[in-house]
Design a protein around this motif. Structure first.
Motif, PDB file in Angstrom:
ATOM      1  N   UNK A 201     -23.935-100.903   0.602  1.00  0.00           N
ATOM      2  CA  UNK A 201     -22.758-100.490  -0.164  1.00  0.00           C
ATOM      3  C   UNK A 201     -22.625 -98.979  -0.183  1.00  0.00           C
ATOM      4  N   UNK A 202     -21.479 -98.496  -0.633  1.00  0.00           N
ATOM      5  CA  UNK A 202     -21.226 -97.073  -0.782  1.00  0.00           C
ATOM      6  C   UNK A 202     -21.613 -96.580  -2.170  1.00  0.00           C
ATOM      7  N   UNK A 203     -22.225 -95.406  -2.227  1.00  0.00           N
ATOM      8  CA  UNK A 203     -22.521 -94.775  -3.512  1.00  0.00           C
ATOM      9  C   UNK A 203     -21.241 -94.220  -4.119  1.00  0.00           C
ATOM     10  N   UNK A 204     -21.123 -94.326  -5.445  1.00  0.00           N
ATOM     11  CA  UNK A 204     -19.920 -93.859  -6.141  1.00  0.00           C
ATOM     12  C   UNK A 204     -20.212 -92.763  -7.166  1.00  0.00           C
ATOM     13  N   UNK A 205     -21.311 -92.864  -7.909  1.00  0.00           N
ATOM     14  CA  UNK A 205     -21.646 -91.864  -8.921  1.00  0.00           C
ATOM     15  C   UNK A 205     -23.153 -91.594  -8.887  1.00  0.00           C
ATOM     16  N   UNK A 206     -23.506 -90.350  -9.224  1.00  0.00           N
ATOM     17  CA  UNK A 206     -24.905 -89.924  -9.227  1.00  0.00           C
ATOM     18  C   UNK A 206     -25.175 -89.112 -10.484  1.00  0.00           C
ATOM     19  N   UNK A 207     -26.350 -89.333 -11.097  1.00  0.00           N
ATOM     20  CA  UNK A 207     -26.823 -88.454 -12.163  1.00  0.00           C
ATOM     21  C   UNK A 207     -28.319 -88.258 -11.994  1.00  0.00           C
ATOM     22  N   UNK A 208     -28.852 -87.156 -12.558  1.00  0.00           N
ATOM     23  CA  UNK A 208     -30.257 -86.858 -12.325  1.00  0.00           C
ATOM     24  C   UNK A 208     -30.829 -85.938 -13.403  1.00  0.00           C
ATOM     25  N   UNK A 209     -32.122 -86.118 -13.664  1.00  0.00           N
ATOM     26  CA  UNK A 209     -32.887 -85.215 -14.516  1.00  0.00           C
ATOM     27  C   UNK A 209     -34.190 -84.864 -13.799  1.00  0.00           C
ATOM     28  N   UNK A 210     -34.741 -83.710 -14.117  1.00  0.00           N
ATOM     29  CA  UNK A 210     -36.031 -83.314 -13.565  1.00  0.00           C
ATOM     30  C   UNK A 210     -36.266 -81.833 -13.743  1.00  0.00           C
ATOM     31  N   UNK A 211     -37.509 -81.412 -13.544  1.00  0.00           N
ATOM     32  CA  UNK A 211     -37.853 -79.995 -13.679  1.00  0.00           C
ATOM     33  C   UNK A 211     -39.233 -79.748 -13.097  1.00  0.00           C
ATOM     34  N   UNK A 212     -39.652 -78.495 -13.121  1.00  0.00           N
ATOM     35  CA  UNK A 212     -41.017 -78.124 -12.770  1.00  0.00           C
ATOM     36  C   UNK A 212     -41.829 -78.107 -14.056  1.00  0.00           C
ATOM     37  N   UNK A 213     -42.507 -79.192 -14.336  1.00  0.00           N
ATOM     38  CA  UNK A 213     -43.192 -79.354 -15.612  1.00  0.00           C
ATOM     39  C   UNK A 213     -44.498 -78.560 -15.673  1.00  0.00           C
ATOM     40  N   UNK A 214     -45.267 -78.583 -14.578  1.00  0.00           N
ATOM     41  CA  UNK A 214     -46.642 -78.090 -14.650  1.00  0.00           C
ATOM     42  C   UNK A 214     -46.896 -76.776 -13.921  1.00  0.00           C
ATOM     43  N   UNK A 215     -46.337 -76.600 -12.743  1.00  0.00           N
ATOM     44  CA  UNK A 215     -46.799 -75.544 -11.836  1.00  0.00           C
ATOM     45  C   UNK A 215     -46.104 -74.217 -12.122  1.00  0.00           C
ATOM     46  N   UNK A 216     -46.460 -73.630 -13.268  1.00  0.00           N
ATOM     47  CA  UNK A 216     -45.905 -72.356 -13.703  1.00  0.00           C
ATOM     48  C   UNK A 216     -46.940 -71.618 -14.553  1.00  0.00           C
ATOM     49  N   UNK A 217     -46.752 -70.318 -14.669  1.00  0.00           N
ATOM     50  CA  UNK A 217     -47.794 -69.448 -15.226  1.00  0.00           C
ATOM     51  C   UNK A 217     -48.213 -69.837 -16.636  1.00  0.00           C
ATOM     52  N   UNK A 218     -47.268 -70.247 -17.463  1.00  0.00           N
ATOM     53  CA  UNK A 218     -47.609 -70.551 -18.855  1.00  0.00           C
ATOM     54  C   UNK A 218     -48.472 -71.801 -18.998  1.00  0.00           C
ATOM     55  N   UNK A 219     -48.595 -72.597 -17.936  1.00  0.00           N
ATOM     56  CA  UNK A 219     -49.444 -73.780 -17.968  1.00  0.00           C
ATOM     57  C   UNK A 219     -50.840 -73.506 -17.408  1.00  0.00           C
ATOM     58  N   UNK A 220     -51.096 -72.285 -16.949  1.00  0.00           N
ATOM     59  CA  UNK A 220     -52.394 -71.963 -16.347  1.00  0.00           C
ATOM     60  C   UNK A 220     -53.517 -72.078 -17.377  1.00  0.00           C
ATOM     61  N   UNK A 221     -54.656 -72.651 -16.981  1.00  0.00           N
ATOM     62  CA  UNK A 221     -55.808 -72.681 -17.900  1.00  0.00           C
ATOM     63  C   UNK A 221     -56.294 -71.268 -18.217  1.00  0.00           C
ATOM     64  N   UNK A 222     -56.863 -71.097 -19.350  1.00  0.00           N
ATOM     65  CA  UNK A 222     -57.419 -69.795 -19.714  1.00  0.00           C
ATOM     66  C   UNK A 222     -58.466 -69.381 -18.691  1.00  0.00           C
ATOM     67  N   UNK A 223     -58.335 -68.159 -18.201  1.00  0.00           N
ATOM     68  CA  UNK A 223     -59.284 -67.636 -17.232  1.00  0.00           C
ATOM     69  C   UNK A 223     -58.928 -67.893 -15.786  1.00  0.00           C
TER      70      UNK A 223
END
Length: 422
Positions: A201-223
């Motif tokens: 069949x043909x697609x008619x509508x699209x929606x989406x959610x998502x993000x970069x949850x983990x791989x960023x500086x504020x998630x880095x372990x101490x040290x």
């Protein structure tokens, strides 16, 4: 069968490991006539392995396609944002194409390649290899045979794998959308394509959610340090590059691993050069201190003709790389695990069947056997001189690219439902 000749632009995991190795394993079917890659060590490897004259080893795809036509077909396995310009040069030069996905990073580029294929009357086969797998073809037959009635809902998941996310989408070439493409396009236009194809069949509508949850500086372990080689806390980090590439008894060069993904760090992996790559190259960086901006998880919802729906999830946070699917219809359902090549069919009258397709060892490189089947069919098509299209000709690939691009736009607009207008 007539042997065809082929040139390869881009000698990475796809260009070298899949298409080049297919030619090595099937010398009666394919001969590699010329190659192009900006990395001298990659050219040297191809020249030695495939016995290619030095004058047919080019530093760029532009140089390769500036020559008089050297072969029947060209593989375009360069970076995402180069595909359109390289496809255009190859088509103008008279080549049929095996074109790595994505075709382009925008719909205008996709349509341009389609117009060029028609103008120059060349085959352009997009490497949507899932269409060629026994796994998805078995599901397609179950649907077409009416064994689950009308398809109402598909739920599917691409389990990217924690290590694959770190390698390719945090440290590697596909970590930034502005340098490659959004992850839902770079990684999952395969999935958009196969799921829509299964419904017919043909697609008619699209929606989406998502993000970069983990791989960023504020998630880095101490040290945490900027590089894993210098990190005092790496023993407790599942993303430690030193362990994965150099020390592990399961995944590292010291365990004898020399193919993908190890050979991305160096084409001739040894403990010494891999250690050097971790000290100086991108793959030794802390995953929390890279310049990545693509997502690490995303959900996409698609509404198709007649109200059929698809729900697709991509997640980095899995132990392995594999796909699962459940197709639900008015009379039954079928579900499967591609990694295990296993399907289970049930109908609503109490019948069921388990199917062990037994076609894959679970390796990422083979895509469930689809890579080899796709290349073989492409070779047979060109050798025969037929005009018919393959399952993943560019004409069939536009919709999946549009859906992926709209999904990314919807994600950036916090899930707004967008119409698919072809």
């Amino acid at each position: 069968m007539k042997r065809i000749t082929m040139v390869i632009a881009g000698l990475g995991g796809r260009g070298h490991d899949i298409y080049g190795n297919y030619a090595m394993e099937h010398p009666d079917e394919v001969e590699i006539a010329a190659v192009a890659d900006p990395r001298p060590e990659r050219l040297e490897l191809a020249q030695r392995e495939w016995n290619i004259p030095a004058e047919r080893c080019f530093a760029t795809a532009e140089e390769l396609f500036a020559q008089p036509q050297l072969a029947d077909a060209a593989v375009i396995a360069t970076q995402d944002r180069q595909h359109v310009v390289h496809a255009e040069a190859a088509l103008k030069g008279g080549y049929h194409l095996l074109l790595e996905k994505p075709v382009a990073v925008d719909i205008e580029g996709c349509l341009k390649v389609l117009r060029l294929a028609r103008r120059y009357q060349r085959h352009v086969v997009v490497c949507h290899v899932l269409r060629y797998t026994p796994f998805y073809n078995a599901i397609k037959r179950i649907i077409e045979d009416g064994r689950i009635g009308e398809v109402v809902t598909i739920q599917a998941m691409e389990q990217v794998g924690y290590w694959h996310q770190a390698h390719s989408y945090v440290r590697g070439n596909w970590r930034r959308a502005d340098e490659s493409s959004p992850m839902i396009l770079a990684k999952c236009c395969h999935d958009m394509d196969i799921l829509i194809w299964l419904t017919g069949k043909r697609a008619r509508y699209v929606s989406s959610y998502g993000n970069n949850y983990l791989f960023r500086a504020e998630k880095a372990p101490a040290g945490a340090a900027q590089r894993c080689m210098d990190c005092a806390v790496r023993a407790g980090c599942p993303y430690d590059a030193v362990r994965y590439y150099l020390e592990s008894g399961r995944t590292s060069v010291r365990a004898g691993r020399v193919h993908w993904p190890i050979n991305v760090l160096d084409p001739h992996p040894t403990p010494e050069n891999i250690e050097q790559a971790l000290c100086t190259g991108p793959y030794g960086r802390c995953v929390y201190h890279c310049d990545n901006d693509v997502v690490d998880h995303q959900v996409v919802n698609i509404e198709l003709d007649g109200g059929t729906t698809i729900n697709f999830t991509m997640s980095a946070f899995t132990e392995r790389c594999y796909r699962t699917i459940k197709v639900m219809g008015t009379h039954g359902c079928v579900e499967g695990n591609m990694d295990l090549s296993h399907l289970v069919w049930h109908d609503f009258f109490g019948h069921s069947e388990e199917m062990d397709l037994n076609v894959t060892d679970g390796s990422m490189a083979g895509h469930g056997g689809g890579d080899a089947v796709m290349v073989k069919q492409f070779v047979e098509l060109l050798a025969s001189g037929r005009d018919d299209e393959m399952l993943s000709s560019v004409e069939h690939s536009i919709e999946s690219h549009l859906v992926a691009l709209l999904a990314e736009r919807s994600r950036l607009e916090h899930g707004r439902s967008l119409p698919v207008e072809l």
